[in-house]
Design a protein around this motif. Structure first.
Motif, short mmCIF file in Angstrom:
data_model
loop_
_atom_site.label_atom_id
_atom_site.label_comp_id
_atom_site.label_asym_id
_atom_site.label_seq_id
_atom_site.Cartn_x
_atom_site.Cartn_y
_atom_site.Cartn_z
N LEU A 1 9.00 -1.69 6.50
CA LEU A 1 7.65 -1.53 5.92
C LEU A 1 6.68 -0.81 6.85
O LEU A 1 5.64 -0.33 6.41
CB LEU A 1 7.07 -2.91 5.57
CG LEU A 1 7.62 -3.60 4.32
CD1 LEU A 1 7.10 -5.03 4.23
CD2 LEU A 1 7.26 -2.83 3.05
N PHE B 1 0.14 0.75 -0.19
CA PHE B 1 1.24 1.72 -0.15
C PHE B 1 0.75 3.16 -0.33
O PHE B 1 1.56 4.09 -0.31
CB PHE B 1 2.29 1.39 -1.22
CG PHE B 1 3.08 0.15 -0.91
CD1 PHE B 1 4.13 0.18 -0.01
CD2 PHE B 1 2.74 -1.07 -1.49
CE1 PHE B 1 4.84 -0.97 0.31
CE2 PHE B 1 3.45 -2.23 -1.19
CZ PHE B 1 4.50 -2.18 -0.28
N VAL C 1 5.03 -13.05 -0.65
CA VAL C 1 3.57 -12.96 -0.79
C VAL C 1 3.01 -14.33 -1.17
O VAL C 1 3.13 -14.77 -2.31
CB VAL C 1 3.18 -11.90 -1.85
CG1 VAL C 1 1.68 -11.86 -2.07
CG2 VAL C 1 3.71 -10.53 -1.45
N PHE D 1 13.46 -7.90 -7.10
CA PHE D 1 12.02 -7.86 -6.86
C PHE D 1 11.27 -9.16 -7.21
O PHE D 1 10.44 -9.62 -6.41
CB PHE D 1 11.40 -6.66 -7.58
CG PHE D 1 9.96 -6.41 -7.18
CD1 PHE D 1 9.65 -5.88 -5.93
CD2 PHE D 1 8.93 -6.74 -8.04
CE1 PHE D 1 8.33 -5.66 -5.56
CE2 PHE D 1 7.60 -6.52 -7.68
CZ PHE D 1 7.31 -5.99 -6.44
N PHE E 1 -3.21 -12.69 2.74
CA PHE E 1 -3.16 -12.01 1.45
C PHE E 1 -4.40 -12.40 0.64
O PHE E 1 -4.72 -13.59 0.56
CB PHE E 1 -1.88 -12.38 0.69
CG PHE E 1 -0.65 -11.81 1.33
CD1 PHE E 1 -0.06 -10.65 0.84
CD2 PHE E 1 -0.09 -12.40 2.47
CE1 PHE E 1 1.06 -10.11 1.45
CE2 PHE E 1 1.03 -11.85 3.09
CZ PHE E 1 1.60 -10.69 2.57
N MET F 1 11.95 -11.48 -4.38
CA MET F 1 11.41 -10.95 -3.13
C MET F 1 9.89 -11.16 -3.05
O MET F 1 9.38 -11.63 -2.04
CB MET F 1 11.73 -9.45 -3.03
CG MET F 1 11.05 -8.76 -1.87
SD MET F 1 11.27 -6.97 -1.92
CE MET F 1 12.83 -6.78 -1.11
O1 LIG Z 1 7.37 -8.76 2.81
C1 LIG Z 1 6.28 -8.62 3.35
O2 LIG Z 1 6.14 -8.84 4.56
C2 LIG Z 1 5.10 -8.18 2.64
O3 LIG Z 1 4.14 -8.04 3.30
C3 LIG Z 1 4.99 -8.00 1.16
C4 LIG Z 1 5.96 -7.21 0.38
C5 LIG Z 1 6.55 -7.82 -0.70
C6 LIG Z 1 7.46 -7.13 -1.49
C7 LIG Z 1 7.76 -5.81 -1.20
C8 LIG Z 1 7.15 -5.18 -0.13
C9 LIG Z 1 6.24 -5.89 0.65
#
Ligand SMILES: O=C(O)C(=O)Cc1ccccc1
Ligand SMILES: Nc1ncnc2c1ncn2[C@@H]1O[C@H](C[S@+](CC[C@H]([NH3+])C(=O)[O-])CC(=O)[O-])[C@@H](O)[C@H]1O
Length: 247
Positions: free
Chosen positions: A207, A142, A37, A29, A240, A32
């Motif tokens: 997502l 979310f 972001v 995480f 963002f 990531m």
């Molecule tokens: O990854 C993306 O496209 C995002 O918009 C942000 C994100 C960052 C980490 C986990 C989920 C979403």
């Protein structure tokens, strides 16, 4: 300490499952979120700086959807106000477990940090104590869209006069040209951070049903309808942004 690299979507998944905050995500995480972001480290650090202005003695500071507690750690580094207590809340067991480990490590490194509690709970059912600062750092996106208004109303009720809500979100834009440009630039940001086209495409699909961004105008309207008196954007990098909402 180097972060474990995010390779979750680097191989073909066939059927890409909806994104969940599980052990696999927890492991990668920090890497990531930094690579996905734009402005994340700046936002997190400055939430601590902003919070120091709003924090009032003997009140609660909430980090809602705390993940690994990055905002909680920034609050504890920057806020020195007497009798403040930080409460980090997340409904992912994997996140909460790792967050508690990280906060123990922070306790071992610094003296006189604000006391902290990590609560595993759904923020939609949370009973909040009187608060001078509430952070929703990339969490509201979310939450089911039809629950967002009620949540913000309950946060507004918990906020003391002189306090603030800090709301950070990915944005969509009503103007199509602006939306496409900033989304394309966000994809360029991900490519520049080493994500492949396959990783980008599979993450986007994961997502799709889980993360639903609103526009700045939607956020402003909803916050004002929830009782907030003023909405002040303090940061935007590409699509963002982070807002200060005053009770
Ligand atoms: O990854 C993306 O496209 C995002 O918009 C942000 C994100 C960052 C980490 C986990 C989920 C979403
Ligand atoms: N209903 C819910 N109740 C509690 N937690 C929830 C809920 N829904 C989602 N979450 C939690 O909200 C977090 C969103 S990440 C926040 C980043 C962090 N703030 C950071 O500053 O590093 C954003 C991102 O990954 O883009 C996850 O940990 C979820 O488990």
């Amino acid at each position: 300490m180097t972060d474990t690299p995010d390779r979750i979507y680097s191989t073909p998944h066939g059927n890409v499952a909806d994104f969940v905050f599980n052990e696999d995500v927890v492991r990668v995480f920090p890497d990531m979120i930094k690579r996905s972001v734009p402005g994340y480290p700046t936002i997190v650090e400055n939430i601590g700086v902003l919070a120091a202005r709003f924090a009032q003695p003997h009140t609660h500071l909430y980090d809602l959807g705390s993940s690994l507690g990055a905002v909680t750690q920034a609050l504890r580094r920057h806020v020195k106000t007497e009798g403040c207590r930080v409460v980090a809340v997340d409904n992912s067991t994997a996140m909460v477990d790792r967050c508690r480990e990280y906060l123990h490590a922070q306790d071992a490194m610094y003296q006189e940090l604000l006391p902290v509690e990590v609560v595993e709970a759904d923020i939609l059912g949370l009973v909040l104590q009187p608060a001078s600062l509430i952070a929703l750092n990339f969490t509201l996106q979310f939450i089911a869209p039809d629950r967002r208004q009620g949540l913000l109303e309950s946060l507004h009720r918990a906020l003391l006069p002189g306090g603030a809500l800090i709301l950070s979100e990915k944005l969509r834009f009503h103007d199509l040209e602006e939306h496409v440009l900033l989304n394309d630039l966000h994809l360029d940001f991900k490519r520049a951070n080493g994500y492949s086209e396959l990783e980008i495409a599979q993450k986007r699909s994961a997502l799709e049903n889980v993360m639903r961004p609103d526009s700045l105008e939607d956020h402003r309207e909803r916050l004002l309808a929830a009782g907030f008196s003023k909405v002040v954007p303090w940061f935007q990098c590409l699509n963002f942004a982070s807002l200060i909402a005053l009770p």
